[in-house]
Design an enzyme around this catalytic site. Sequence first.
Site, PDB file in Angstrom:
ATOM      1  N   GLY A  58      -8.280 137.527  72.477  1.00 18.19           N
ATOM      2  CA  GLY A  58      -8.833 136.264  72.020  1.00 18.19           C
ATOM      3  C   GLY A  58      -8.665 135.199  73.077  1.00 18.19           C
ATOM      4  N   GLY A  59      -9.015 133.997  72.719  1.00 14.15           N
ATOM      5  CA  GLY A  59      -8.939 132.892  73.649  1.00 14.15           C
ATOM      6  C   GLY A  59      -7.525 132.562  74.073  1.00 14.15           C
ATOM      7  N   MET A  60      -6.542 132.877  73.235  1.00 17.69           N
ATOM      8  CA  MET A  60      -5.154 132.555  73.553  1.00 17.69           C
ATOM      9  C   MET A  60      -4.466 133.666  74.333  1.00 17.69           C
ATOM     10  SD  MET A  60      -2.234 131.333  70.937  1.00 17.69           S
ATOM     11  CE  MET A  60      -0.536 131.274  71.455  1.00 17.69           C
ATOM     12  N   VAL A  63      -3.189 140.793  71.813  1.00 20.13           N
ATOM     13  CA  VAL A  63      -2.238 141.169  70.783  1.00 20.13           C
ATOM     14  C   VAL A  63      -2.072 142.683  70.799  1.00 20.13           C
ATOM     15  CG1 VAL A  63      -1.682 141.133  68.316  1.00 20.13           C
ATOM     16  CG2 VAL A  63      -2.881 139.195  69.355  1.00 20.13           C
ATOM     17  N   LYS A  78       1.944 138.887  70.679  1.00 20.78           N
ATOM     18  CA  LYS A  78       0.826 138.094  71.188  1.00 20.78           C
ATOM     19  C   LYS A  78       1.247 137.552  72.539  1.00 20.78           C
ATOM     20  CE  LYS A  78      -2.146 135.437  68.861  1.00 20.78           C
ATOM     21  NZ  LYS A  78      -2.646 134.317  68.025  1.00 20.78           N
ATOM     22  N   ASP A 176      -5.885 124.487  62.570  1.00 22.42           N
ATOM     23  CA  ASP A 176      -6.759 125.431  63.248  1.00 22.42           C
ATOM     24  C   ASP A 176      -6.783 126.747  62.485  1.00 22.42           C
ATOM     25  OD1 ASP A 176      -8.473 126.422  65.252  1.00 22.42           O
ATOM     26  OD2 ASP A 176      -6.774 127.322  66.300  1.00 22.42           O
TER      27      ASP A 176
END
Length: 178
Positions: A58-60, A63, A78, A176
């Site tokens: 994902g954007g962060m 995982v 993560k 969020d």
Amino acid sequence: THCGKATTTTAPPPVGDELDGLQTILTPQGQSTDTAPQLNSGASFDRRNVIDRLLGRGGMGVVYRATDNVTGDPVCLKLVHPELVRSEAHVQRFLREGKITRGLRHKNIVSVFDVNRADGQLYLSMECIDGVSLRHWLTRNLRERRTVPLSVAMELAREIREGLAAAHGDGVVHRDLK
């Protein structure tokens, strides 16, 4: 309404300047980054975890499902994209927000066990829950043209509300939700 309870807010940051360590971050071009380390099945991470498999990107960050060597339990790791924590201020904010999230305990909130840094890599260790995400479930229902019964939608909304209320009761507002 205002209940008078002090809260900690995790709001979306201005891109490039601030970092909110507990949400999806995008690069200025709107493309998710992809520089978190690639870990293979069987690899050791931070001496405590053995990687089972990649769960998603994902954007962060990425995982992984892993096994905790101490407890034998499955965990989700993560790993944060390094460019999202370019400064020590970003790192400290991520660690501080991870500690806040680590204190949340409710059946409708995924538990964060630890927030840490291993060989310069920031990561969260979280409860591993089998199943699919709400987004995946909803997308599958739409693709298969299945209607979600109102009673099911209401139950999902109730569970989300209860999780949010528990977080708010602990002084945390997370803006969020996905």
